[in-house]
Design a protein around this motif. Structure first.
Motif, PDB file in Angstrom:
ATOM      1  N   LEU A  21       0.811  -1.218   0.000  1.00  0.00           N
ATOM      2  CA  LEU A  21       0.000   0.000   0.000  1.00  0.00           C
ATOM      3  C   LEU A  21       0.849   1.275   0.000  1.00  0.00           C
ATOM      4  O   LEU A  21       0.472   2.274  -0.605  1.00  0.00           O
ATOM      5  N   ILE A  22       1.967   1.249   0.694  1.00  0.00           N
ATOM      6  CA  ILE A  22       2.767   2.474   0.853  1.00  0.00           C
ATOM      7  C   ILE A  22       4.064   2.447   0.048  1.00  0.00           C
ATOM      8  O   ILE A  22       4.926   3.296   0.217  1.00  0.00           O
ATOM      9  N   PHE A  23       4.196   1.497  -0.846  1.00  0.00           N
ATOM     10  CA  PHE A  23       5.430   1.310  -1.603  1.00  0.00           C
ATOM     11  C   PHE A  23       5.873   2.570  -2.343  1.00  0.00           C
ATOM     12  O   PHE A  23       7.050   2.873  -2.413  1.00  0.00           O
ATOM     13  N   ASP A  24       4.958   3.315  -2.890  1.00  0.00           N
ATOM     14  CA  ASP A  24       5.294   4.507  -3.674  1.00  0.00           C
ATOM     15  C   ASP A  24       5.237   5.796  -2.847  1.00  0.00           C
ATOM     16  O   ASP A  24       5.057   6.884  -3.403  1.00  0.00           O
ATOM     17  N   ALA A  25       5.412   5.682  -1.550  1.00  0.00           N
ATOM     18  CA  ALA A  25       5.348   6.867  -0.688  1.00  0.00           C
ATOM     19  C   ALA A  25       6.429   7.875  -1.072  1.00  0.00           C
ATOM     20  O   ALA A  25       7.529   7.509  -1.480  1.00  0.00           O
ATOM     21  N   LYS A  26       6.089   9.135  -0.947  1.00  0.00           N
ATOM     22  CA  LYS A  26       7.024  10.223  -1.253  1.00  0.00           C
ATOM     23  C   LYS A  26       8.028  10.376  -0.113  1.00  0.00           C
ATOM     24  O   LYS A  26       7.678  10.200   1.057  1.00  0.00           O
ATOM     25  N   PRO A  27       9.302  10.688  -0.452  1.00  0.00           N
ATOM     26  CA  PRO A  27      10.319  10.937   0.592  1.00  0.00           C
ATOM     27  C   PRO A  27       9.863  12.028   1.559  1.00  0.00           C
ATOM     28  O   PRO A  27       9.071  12.905   1.198  1.00  0.00           O
ATOM     29  N   ASN A  28      10.386  11.948   2.758  1.00  0.00           N
ATOM     30  CA  ASN A  28      10.098  12.922   3.820  1.00  0.00           C
ATOM     31  C   ASN A  28       8.637  12.915   4.261  1.00  0.00           C
ATOM     32  O   ASN A  28       8.089  13.943   4.634  1.00  0.00           O
ATOM     33  N   THR A  29       8.017  11.730   4.182  1.00  0.00           N
ATOM     34  CA  THR A  29       6.662  11.575   4.704  1.00  0.00           C
ATOM     35  C   THR A  29       6.663  10.443   5.725  1.00  0.00           C
ATOM     36  O   THR A  29       7.593   9.636   5.773  1.00  0.00           O
ATOM     37  N   LYS A  30       5.610  10.403   6.530  1.00  0.00           N
ATOM     38  CA  LYS A  30       5.490   9.322   7.518  1.00  0.00           C
ATOM     39  C   LYS A  30       5.434   7.959   6.825  1.00  0.00           C
ATOM     40  O   LYS A  30       6.029   6.993   7.289  1.00  0.00           O
ATOM     41  N   GLU A  31       4.728   7.893   5.699  1.00  0.00           N
ATOM     42  CA  GLU A  31       4.605   6.633   4.975  1.00  0.00           C
ATOM     43  C   GLU A  31       5.949   6.159   4.424  1.00  0.00           C
ATOM     44  O   GLU A  31       6.248   4.978   4.428  1.00  0.00           O
ATOM     45  N   PHE A  32       6.760   7.100   3.972  1.00  0.00           N
ATOM     46  CA  PHE A  32       8.083   6.751   3.461  1.00  0.00           C
ATOM     47  C   PHE A  32       8.949   6.176   4.586  1.00  0.00           C
ATOM     48  O   PHE A  32       9.607   5.138   4.406  1.00  0.00           O
ATOM     49  N   ASP A  33       8.937   6.834   5.743  1.00  0.00           N
ATOM     50  CA  ASP A  33       9.702   6.334   6.898  1.00  0.00           C
ATOM     51  C   ASP A  33       9.192   4.959   7.319  1.00  0.00           C
ATOM     52  O   ASP A  33       9.977   4.057   7.640  1.00  0.00           O
ATOM     53  N   GLU A  34       7.877   4.791   7.307  1.00  0.00           N
ATOM     54  CA  GLU A  34       7.289   3.500   7.656  1.00  0.00           C
ATOM     55  C   GLU A  34       7.719   2.422   6.659  1.00  0.00           C
ATOM     56  O   GLU A  34       8.063   1.301   7.052  1.00  0.00           O
ATOM     57  N   ALA A  35       7.737   2.763   5.378  1.00  0.00           N
ATOM     58  CA  ALA A  35       8.145   1.810   4.343  1.00  0.00           C
ATOM     59  C   ALA A  35       9.589   1.372   4.537  1.00  0.00           C
ATOM     60  O   ALA A  35       9.907   0.186   4.424  1.00  0.00           O
ATOM     61  N   GLU A  36      10.473   2.322   4.832  1.00  0.00           N
ATOM     62  CA  GLU A  36      11.879   1.964   5.067  1.00  0.00           C
ATOM     63  C   GLU A  36      12.014   1.024   6.252  1.00  0.00           C
ATOM     64  O   GLU A  36      12.779   0.065   6.213  1.00  0.00           O
ATOM     65  N   LEU A  37      11.292   1.297   7.316  1.00  0.00           N
ATOM     66  CA  LEU A  37      11.332   0.439   8.496  1.00  0.00           C
ATOM     67  C   LEU A  37      10.750  -0.940   8.191  1.00  0.00           C
ATOM     68  O   LEU A  37      11.330  -1.966   8.566  1.00  0.00           O
ATOM     69  N   LEU A  38       9.642  -0.982   7.470  1.00  0.00           N
ATOM     70  CA  LEU A  38       9.035  -2.263   7.104  1.00  0.00           C
ATOM     71  C   LEU A  38       9.964  -3.097   6.237  1.00  0.00           C
ATOM     72  O   LEU A  38      10.058  -4.314   6.422  1.00  0.00           O
ATOM     73  N   ILE A  39      10.644  -2.455   5.296  1.00  0.00           N
ATOM     74  CA  ILE A  39      11.581  -3.186   4.439  1.00  0.00           C
ATOM     75  C   ILE A  39      12.640  -3.867   5.291  1.00  0.00           C
ATOM     76  O   ILE A  39      12.962  -5.039   5.093  1.00  0.00           O
ATOM     77  N   THR A  40      13.167  -3.150   6.254  1.00  0.00           N
ATOM     78  CA  THR A  40      14.195  -3.713   7.133  1.00  0.00           C
ATOM     79  C   THR A  40      13.645  -4.895   7.929  1.00  0.00           C
ATOM     80  O   THR A  40      14.289  -5.940   8.030  1.00  0.00           O
ATOM     81  N   LEU A  41      12.458  -4.741   8.474  1.00  0.00           N
ATOM     82  CA  LEU A  41      11.857  -5.819   9.268  1.00  0.00           C
ATOM     83  C   LEU A  41      11.504  -7.033   8.403  1.00  0.00           C
ATOM     84  O   LEU A  41      11.706  -8.176   8.818  1.00  0.00           O
ATOM     85  N   ILE A  42      11.011  -6.780   7.207  1.00  0.00           N
ATOM     86  CA  ILE A  42      10.677  -7.877   6.287  1.00  0.00           C
ATOM     87  C   ILE A  42      11.940  -8.633   5.893  1.00  0.00           C
ATOM     88  O   ILE A  42      11.964  -9.871   5.898  1.00  0.00           O
ATOM     89  N   GLU A  43      13.002  -7.916   5.563  1.00  0.00           N
ATOM     90  CA  GLU A  43      14.271  -8.566   5.204  1.00  0.00           C
ATOM     91  C   GLU A  43      14.809  -9.403   6.359  1.00  0.00           C
ATOM     92  O   GLU A  43      15.283 -10.522   6.152  1.00  0.00           O
ATOM     93  N   LEU A  44      14.729  -8.885   7.566  1.00  0.00           N
ATOM     94  CA  LEU A  44      15.188  -9.630   8.742  1.00  0.00           C
ATOM     95  C   LEU A  44      14.395 -10.925   8.910  1.00  0.00           C
ATOM     96  O   LEU A  44      14.975 -11.997   9.130  1.00  0.00           O
ATOM     97  N   TYR A  45      13.088 -10.838   8.789  1.00  0.00           N
ATOM     98  CA  TYR A  45      12.252 -12.038   8.917  1.00  0.00           C
ATOM     99  C   TYR A  45      12.573 -13.050   7.822  1.00  0.00           C
ATOM    100  O   TYR A  45      12.703 -14.246   8.084  1.00  0.00           O
ATOM    101  N   GLU A  46      12.735 -12.561   6.589  1.00  0.00           N
ATOM    102  CA  GLU A  46      13.029 -13.464   5.473  1.00  0.00           C
ATOM    103  C   GLU A  46      14.382 -14.137   5.635  1.00  0.00           C
ATOM    104  O   GLU A  46      14.533 -15.312   5.303  1.00  0.00           O
ATOM    105  N   GLU A  47      15.370 -13.421   6.141  1.00  0.00           N
ATOM    106  CA  GLU A  47      16.690 -14.029   6.373  1.00  0.00           C
ATOM    107  C   GLU A  47      16.603 -15.160   7.395  1.00  0.00           C
ATOM    108  O   GLU A  47      17.299 -16.163   7.279  1.00  0.00           O
ATOM    109  N   GLN A  48      15.747 -14.999   8.373  1.00  0.00           N
ATOM    110  CA  GLN A  48      15.620 -16.003   9.423  1.00  0.00           C
ATOM    111  C   GLN A  48      14.753 -17.191   9.003  1.00  0.00           C
ATOM    112  O   GLN A  48      14.981 -18.310   9.444  1.00  0.00           O
ATOM    113  N   HIS A  49      13.750 -16.955   8.153  1.00  0.00           N
ATOM    114  CA  HIS A  49      12.779 -18.003   7.846  1.00  0.00           C
ATOM    115  C   HIS A  49      12.801 -18.522   6.412  1.00  0.00           C
ATOM    116  O   HIS A  49      12.250 -19.581   6.137  1.00  0.00           O
ATOM    117  N   TYR A  50      13.400 -17.781   5.522  1.00  0.00           N
ATOM    118  CA  TYR A  50      13.422 -18.190   4.113  1.00  0.00           C
ATOM    119  C   TYR A  50      14.839 -18.146   3.556  1.00  0.00           C
ATOM    120  O   TYR A  50      15.048 -17.785   2.415  1.00  0.00           O
TER     121      TYR A  50
END
Length: 116
Positions: A21-50
């Motif tokens: 939903l927030i993939f195309d968020a504009k820089p310097n917005t709450k959604e953009f910051d959330e997307a960056e954080l989600l990417i990090t968390l998703i990558e961490l989970y995938e490294e551990q489980h996949y």
């Protein structure tokens, strides 16, 4: 969405859905910051489980041979004799460090794959 550690498959799927939903968020917005954080968390989970294991060295060599249209006889340049080629590709002999270096340089096969 409240961002938290991804601990379960359900959490993972929710994070992926939110990320979509927030993939195309504009820089310097709450959604953009959330997307960056989600990417990090998703990558961490995938490294551990996949986690993707490094490929078997002989399978990596055979795959590259197929890609390049090489036959066993072509491998004498890297392994020595026809007999040695046969022994290596049939897993009766291990790769030497010299062979690994040649294969890495000539075929671009990652050294960590050949060392496995």
């Amino acid at each position: 969405m409240e961002v938290k550690l991804i601990k379960t498959e359900t959490d993972y799927n929710k994070a992926l859905a939110r990320m979509e939903l927030i993939f195309d968020a504009k820089p310097n917005t709450k959604e953009f910051d959330e997307a960056e954080l989600l990417i990090t968390l998703i990558e961490l989970y995938e490294e551990q489980h996949y986690k993707i294991d490094t490929p078997d060295p002989i399978e990596a060599i055979k795959f590259r041979m197929e890609q390049m249209g090489l036959k066993r006889i072509d491998m004498t340049k890297y392994f020595g004799t026809r007999g040695r080629v046969s022994e290596i590709l049939n897993r009766q002999r291990s790769l030497s460090l010299t062979m690994i270096k040649k294969l890495h340089k000539e075929f671009g096969i990652p050294a960590e794959s050949l060392l496995a």
